[in-house]
Write an enzyme that holds these catalytic residues in place. Structure first.
Site, short mmCIF file in Angstrom:
data_model
loop_
_atom_site.label_atom_id
_atom_site.label_comp_id
_atom_site.label_asym_id
_atom_site.label_seq_id
_atom_site.Cartn_x
_atom_site.Cartn_y
_atom_site.Cartn_z
N ALA A 1 0.83 -1.20 0.00
CA ALA A 1 0.00 0.00 0.00
C ALA A 1 0.87 1.26 0.00
O ALA A 1 1.94 1.27 0.62
CB ALA A 1 -0.93 -0.01 1.22
N GLY B 1 0.21 1.31 -3.33
CA GLY B 1 0.13 0.61 -4.59
C GLY B 1 0.98 1.15 -5.72
O GLY B 1 0.91 0.63 -6.84
N GLY B 2 1.79 2.17 -5.48
CA GLY B 2 2.61 2.71 -6.56
C GLY B 2 3.54 1.68 -7.17
O GLY B 2 3.62 1.54 -8.40
N LYS B 3 4.24 0.93 -6.34
CA LYS B 3 5.17 -0.07 -6.86
C LYS B 3 4.42 -1.25 -7.46
O LYS B 3 4.91 -1.87 -8.41
CB LYS B 3 6.12 -0.51 -5.74
CG LYS B 3 7.05 0.62 -5.27
CD LYS B 3 7.94 0.18 -4.13
CE LYS B 3 8.89 1.29 -3.72
NZ LYS B 3 8.19 2.46 -3.12
N ARG C 1 -5.33 0.32 4.72
CA ARG C 1 -4.44 0.67 3.62
C ARG C 1 -4.72 -0.15 2.36
O ARG C 1 -4.38 0.28 1.26
CB ARG C 1 -2.98 0.49 4.06
CG ARG C 1 -2.52 1.55 5.04
CD ARG C 1 -1.17 1.21 5.66
NE ARG C 1 -0.12 1.04 4.67
CZ ARG C 1 0.59 2.02 4.13
NH1 ARG C 1 0.33 3.28 4.46
NH2 ARG C 1 1.55 1.76 3.25
N ASP D 1 9.22 -3.59 0.11
CA ASP D 1 9.42 -2.17 0.40
C ASP D 1 9.04 -2.02 1.88
O ASP D 1 7.92 -1.70 2.22
CB ASP D 1 8.53 -1.32 -0.50
CG ASP D 1 8.83 0.16 -0.35
OD1 ASP D 1 10.01 0.52 -0.23
OD2 ASP D 1 7.88 0.96 -0.35
N CYS E 1 12.99 3.57 2.90
CA CYS E 1 13.17 5.01 2.68
C CYS E 1 13.78 5.62 3.94
O CYS E 1 13.30 6.63 4.45
CB CYS E 1 11.87 5.69 2.28
SG CYS E 1 10.52 5.49 3.47
#
Length: 506
Positions: A113, A115-117, A140, A180, A233
Site C-alpha cells: 500500500a 500501490g505505486g510499486k 491501507r 518495500d 526510505c
C-alpha cells in the site's frame, strides 16, 4: 523544510557522512521533487509525452518516470483519472526497476500500500503472469485495491495478510519478491514533516525487528533462482546494511547482487557496498536504500515449483498444529463480499452451497451474454463468485483458501435480477478496441470533466464507435483521448453516466 531535524539524527548523520554532511543538511532547504510514472498498460511513453501538457524531465533510473515542474498539479487533469500515469516520488521508482520483472513472472509485492510499486510491477508484467500484492493493514488495502483498479490491472490479487501466512500458502512459488519494508522513514523527512515528529532515537531498532521477520518469511516464498529486492526510505544502517548482512549470514542460499545503474546509485556502507543508496544531496529525489538478493539455487519450472509446494504444504500442515499459517484451515474460503469490498469467513459453507447448480450457472450465463454483446471476446482466468459479485482471477479459488482476499482478481461486475451489471474496474482495464461500443471525449473539453463529475451527456449516434453487428443501445466504454475511463449507457442521444460516486472529480 520548516521542521527541526532531531539532534540525535543529525549527530548520527554527521558520523555516517563525514565531510558530505553539510551538503546533505543543505538539501533540506530545497523543495522536494515531484514525479509521474507512465502507465504502459494503457499508453506508451512516447504517446503520453506527445499528448500531455506537463513539462516532463526524464528520471535517470526509471525509463517510464519523469520529474514534473514545481507547482504542477498532475492529479487535476483528466489523464490522471483515466489512469495514464501514477504520481510517485522519483526515488520510489527505483526498487521495481532493480527487481527486473519480466512478462510471465510470478511476483509478490509484500508491503504494497498504497500501490505505486504494484502498478509499476503490473506494467512490467504486461498482463502476463501473476501479481500478488499485499498489505498487513486493512485500511491501507482500500487505496491499494483502488489504485490497481484505476490503472487497469487484470492479473493482480490483493491480500490483507501477514507475511508468514503468505509464505506458508505459497512456498517456493514466486520468481520475484519486492519488500518495500516499513521503516523509520528518515529519507522522507524533507517531504513529510510528520515523519520527523514521529521519530525518536529508538525508532530504527523498532522497525528493524519487523524487517527481520518479513525477510525471513519472504525467503521461504521465493523460488530457487529467484530475485528479492529489499528497500527502505530510511538512512539508518541498522535497518539497511545490517539487516541484509544478518539475513545473508542466516540464509547462505542467498547472495547480494551488486547494483549497477546510471551513476545515480551510491554504494552501501562497509562489506555491503554492493547495495545501493539514493541520497537527497546527490540526486533529485528523497533518501532510499536498496538491496538485490539472488537465490543461488538453480531455476526450476513452474510445474516443478508447484510439486515442491504440495510437498512443503503437507509438511506444514503436519507440523503447524495451531494452523497459524492458514494452511490447515484452508477449507474455509472468503465467501461474502462486505460493503467495503472485503470478504469474511462467516457462513462460508452456506454461501458455497448457494453458488452450486443453477444459481452460479445462471450468473455465468448472464455474464456470458454481456461479454458477447459488449466485448465479443472472453477474458482469460478463473471465475470466482462472492455472493453475486464476479471476479476473473489468475488463480483458481482453491489457491486462495484461508487467505484474506480483498480482491481475488479482476472485478468485472455483479448479477442483479438475472442481468449482469459491469463493474467500473472492468472498464478501466479495457482498451477502446476491446469494446464493441465506445466513445472518446477530449481532455480539453468540458465533456470530459462533466463525465468525471458524474453528469449525463448528450452524445450523438455519429460520435459512437460501434463494431459491425452491434446495436447502438447499451453500455458504452467512455474514453478520454482514446483511453478508457468508465462506463456509460447510451440511448437516443443520451449517455447516462455510470461513473461511480466514490471516484468522481471533486
Amino acid at each position: 523544510m520548516a521542521a527541526q531535524l532531531p539532534s540525535s539524527f543529525s549527530e548520527r548523520m554527521m558520523d555516517l557522512l563525514g565531510t558530505d554532511y553539510n551538503q546533505f543538511a543543505d538539501s533540506y532547504k530545497e523543495t522536494p521533487n515531484g514525479g509521474v510514472r507512465v502507465n504502459t498498460l494503457k499508453i506508451s511513453v512516447e504517446k503520453l509525452q506527445a499528448l500531455s501538457t506537463l513539462e516532463l524531465e526524464p528520471i535517470p533510473w526509471c525509463p517510464t518516470g519523469f520529474y514534473t515542474e514545481d507547482g504542477a498539479r498532475p492529479g487535476k487533469h483528466p489523464h490522471y483519472h483515466a489512469g495514464l500515469y501514477y504520481i510517485q516520488e522519483p526515488s520510489a521508482m527505483a526498487p521495481v526497476e532493480l527487481l527486473d520483472v519480466q512478462p510471465g513472472d510470478r511476483v509478490l509485492d509484500l508491503c504494497a500500500a498504497p500501490g505505486g510499486k504494484s502498478t509499476q510491477i503490473s506494467a512490467k508484467l504486461s498482463g502476463e503472469g501473476l501479481l500478488v500484492t499485499n498489505d498487513l493493514h486493512p485500511e491501507r488495502t482500500k487505496a491499494l485495491a483502488k489504485n490497481l483498479e484505476l490503472y487497469g490491472v487484470r492479473n493482480g490479487i490483493v491480500l490483507n495478510e501477514s507475511p508468514d501466512h503468505i509464505a506458508a500458502a505459497f512456498p517456493l512459488y514466486f520468481d520475484k519478491i519486492l519488500i518495500d519494508a516499513p521503516c523509520s522513514g528518515e529519507g522522507m523527512f524533507r517531504k513529510d514533516e510528520d515523519m520527523v515528529k514521529q521519530w525518536d532515537s529508538g525508532t530504527p531498532a523498532k522497525y528493524a525487528a519487523m524487517q527481520r521477520d518479513i525477510l525471513r518469511s519472504a525467503a521461504t516464498a521465493l523460488a530457487p533462482g529467484g530475485t528479492l529486492v529489499y528497500s527502505t526510505c530510511t538512512f539508518a544502517t541498522e535497518e539497511n546494511e545490517e539487516i541484509i548482512a544478518e539475513f545473508i549470514s542466516e540464509h547462505p542460499q542467498f547472495s547480494v547482487i551488486t547494483v549497477g545503474g546510471t551513476g545515480s546509485f551510491a554504494p552501501g556502507f562497509g562489506e555491503l557496498s554492493g547495495t545501493a543508496r539514493l541520497w537527497p544531496h546527490k540526486v533529485k529525489g528523497e533518501g532510499h536504500f536498496m538491496a538485490v538478493l539472488q537465490h543461488v539455487g538453480p531455476k526450476v519450472s513452474a510445474e516443478e515449483r508447484d510439486q515442491a509446494e504440495v510437498k512443503l504444504s503437507a509438511v506444514t500442515r503436519n507440523t503447524n498444529k495451531k494452523g497459524t499459517a492458514h494452511i490447515k484451515s484452508a477449507n474455509k474460503p472468503e465467501a461474502r463480499r462486505g460493503k467495503e469490498g472485503k470478504f469474511s469467513n462467516k457462513s462460508a459453507a452456506g454461501a458455497e452451497r448457494g453458488r452450486q447448480g443453477s444459481g452460479e450457472e445462471q450468473a455465468l450465463a448472464a455474464y456470458g451474454d454481456f461479454i458477447k454483446d459488449q466485448l465479443g471476446w472472453e477474458p482469460k482466468g478463473y471465475p470466482i463468485f462472492f455472493g453475486d459479485h464476479l471476479y476473473i482471477s489468475p488463480l483458481p479459488k482453491e489457491r486462495l483458501n484461508g487467505l484474506k482476499a480483498i480482491r481475488p482478481g479482476w472485478y468485472v461486475g455483479h448479477v442483479r435480477n438475472g442481468r449482469f451489471i459491469p463493474g467500473h474496474p472492468m472498464a478501466t482495464a479495457l482498451h477502446s478496441e476491446e469494446s464493441c461500443r465506445s466513445v472518446s471525449l477530449s481532455s480539453t473539453s468540458n465533456e470530459a470533466i462533466s463525465y468525471l463529475k458524474g453528469e449525463t451527456l448528450l452524445i450523438s449516434q455519429e460520435r459512437l464507435s460501434i463494431k459491425i453487428g452491434t446495436t447502438q443501445k447499451g453500455y458504452v466504454l467512455v474514453c478520454i483521448d482514446g483511453y478508457s475511463a468508465g462506463w456509460g449507457k447510451w440511448q437516443d442521444g443520451v449517455l447516462k453516466n455510470e461513473y461511480p460516486a466514490g471516484w468522481r472529480w471533486m
